[in-house]
Design an enzyme around this catalytic site. Structure first.
Site, PDB file in Angstrom:
ATOM      1  N   ASN A 263       0.955  -1.245   0.122  1.00  0.00           N
ATOM      2  CA  ASN A 263      -0.118   0.140  -0.031  1.00  0.00           C
ATOM      3  C   ASN A 263       0.784   1.276  -0.109  1.00  0.00           C
ATOM      4  OD1 ASN A 263       0.519   0.583   2.740  1.00  0.00           O
ATOM      5  ND2 ASN A 263      -0.462  -1.189   3.277  1.00  0.00           N
ATOM      6  N   ARG A 264       0.123   2.476   0.041  1.00  0.00           N
ATOM      7  CA  ARG A 264       1.102   3.651  -0.206  1.00  0.00           C
ATOM      8  C   ARG A 264       1.513   4.391   1.129  1.00  0.00           C
ATOM      9  NH1 ARG A 264      -3.041   7.332  -2.515  1.00  0.00           N
ATOM     10  NH2 ARG A 264      -1.098   8.696  -2.588  1.00  0.00           N
TER      11      ARG A 264
END
Ligand code: CTP
Length: 461
Positions: free
Chosen positions: A235-236
């Protein structure tokens, strides 16, 4: 969610101080503006510094006080220009006859005139001087030029005793009326620079070493789940929030175990910090379970702050060898275990027996969770109960300046007792400091009340 908001909530107001004896009232004006919710920065002319110390203003505003047109901020920016471009209003109080003349002719020899010349924000001017000086045609002309040509809002001085011992019109207007003029000047205008990046740098208030002898575990960054030996799902998250929490806890004297998944910021490398690198949710789980119990079987930490962005799904059957490209494929995902719910459940059971607390046994650890939401925070409070938390820090990651990859965050903090507090857009370090401002007294309360075993309702589990 929070209480009544001030009339200057979210605004940056610059207070320009020039060399009149009334400069002694400027710190009080700063306080009143802050009472209305404003973030305040101070600009002082050289003669103002003879009446009021820049340090006083810095300590009150938590921003560098601008005093010299020729000096730069520590980050290399030009301070009075940063103020000019980010302030919602500049209020010059007190304004001397000399300053009015300089301003009327555009002489930018001090930071107050320079910022006023460079700004598109409204300017409020509160003159203060001897009565005859104020009545002099030169001053009258200068005030008129500021009012008419520059559209500055003038808060007229009042009649009363003056510094000379005489009486006349020249006393600085009363401070609430100056605040009202500032409020009126920004009404209907959008906030110019809502985030801290465009504003003057923030000087964090020094915190006490209120976590000395505490062991705080922080998780940070995004976990990554293997698809095959080369590829993964992640994820970011950059880990900024978790690392800021670890640094802030170290600064307050805590021993910190930082369980770091994928992070793109430097990790703490200093006394008191232990960094455990992990990749997947499974390895983060193992690291957490490792720290959960000390060698003596007692709880191994005082608080867990779960800032990591843990994957909710992982490939059900990661391939042992590289999956060849060139064809389409469907990935089967399975849910990951909820680490926070599991750890908080175990932590509660590790706490001392409520009826017979053994001497010296650490009470159960306090657990802080995060909730990354998009669009609304309505789902967040339920996570307190489902995950057994003492505090939950929720943010809307779709909002500008919040969430992944930014240095700032706007969060709402929910407590197990049911309270919720909205915080303004802050640097992640300031969010970290404020979370610890909440946590440290909760730990003290926990230890001061060993017979209750907890500071939150055990019954909600
Ligand atoms: N968390 C966890 N284990 C997971 C997922 C999340 O420990 N498998 C933790 C996160 O570190 C965070 C908190 O749970 O502190 C909330 O994470 P969030 O992603 O907001 O909630 P979820 O439980 O994943 O619920 P949902 O995805 O439905 O929002």
């Amino acid at each position: 969610m929070s209480g009544q908001k001030g009339r200057l909530e979210g605004r940056l107001i610059a207070v320009g101080i020039t060399g009149s004896i009334a400069a002694y009232k400027a710190p009080e004006l700063v306080r009143l503006l802050q009472g209305e919710g404003a973030d305040v920065v101070a600009l002082l002319s050289p003669s103002a510094t003879r009446f009021v110390a820049p340090l006083t203003l810095e300590a009150l505003t938590r921003h560098p006080a601008e005093v010299d047109v020729l000096s730069l901020l520590p980050d290399g920016r030009i301070g009075h220009i940063v103020v000019a471009h980010s302030a919602d209003a500049i209020v010059v109080a007190p304004a001397t006859a000399h300053w009015l003349a300089a301003m009327a002719t555009g002489l930018a020899g001090d930071v107050v005139t320079a910022a006023c010349l460079a700004t598109a924000a409204p300017v409020v001017v509160a003159p203060a001087m001897d009565g005859e000086m104020y009545a002099h045609p030169a001053t009258v002309t200068n005030v008129g030029r500021l009012r008419v040509d520059f559209r500055y809002r003038i808060v007229e001085p009042e009649e009363g005793p003056l510094a000379s011992g005489e009486s006349g019109v020249g006393r600085l207007a009363n401070l609430p009326s100056i605040v009202d003029a500032v409020v009126a000047s920004v009404r209907d205008r959008p906030v110019r620079a809502p985030g801290p990046e465009a504003r003057p740098p923030y000087i964090p208030a020094p915190r006490e070493a209120d976590l000395t002898d505490r062991h705080v575990v922080v998780t940070a960054g995004g976990t990554s789940e293997p698809i095959d030996p080369i590829r993964s799902i992640t994820n970011r998250s950059t880990g900024r929030m978790g690392v800021a929490l670890a640094q802030a806890a170290l600064d307050r004297g805590a021993r910190v175990t930082l369980i770091a998944a994928s992070v793109s910021v430097p990790l703490p490398d200093r006394e008191g910090a232990q960094v455990v690198r992990v990749e997947s949710t499974a390895s983060m789980r193992a690291a957490l379970l490792d720290t959960l119990t000390g060698e003596d079987g007692r709880p191994g930490f005082d608080a867990l702050i779960m800032a990591a962005a843990v994957s909710d799904f992982r490939p059900s059957r990661p391939a042992e060898t590289k999956i060849p490209g060139g064809t389409s494929m469907t990935l089967d995902l399975e849910p990951t275990p909820d680490l926070l719910a599991e750890v908080s459940g175990i932590a509660r059971r590790l706490g001392p027996d409520r009826a017979q607390p053994a001497a010296g046994v650490k009470a159960r650890p306090l657990i802080v969770g995060f909730a990354a939401e998009t669009g609304s925070l309505y789902r967040a409070p339920a996570k307190i109960t489902s995950k057994g938390l003492d505090l939950l820090v929720a943010n809307d990651v779709s909002e500008a300046g919040s969430g992944f990859g930014t240095d700032t965050n706007r969060v709402t903090i929910f407590s197990a007792e049911g309270g919720a507090e909205d915080w303004p857009l802050l640097t992640k370090r300031e969010v970290a400091d404020r979370i610890l401002d909440r946590l440290a007294p909760m730990l003290d309360a926990r230890d001061a009340a060993p017979h209750t075993g907890a500071v939150t309702q055990e019954t909600r589990q």
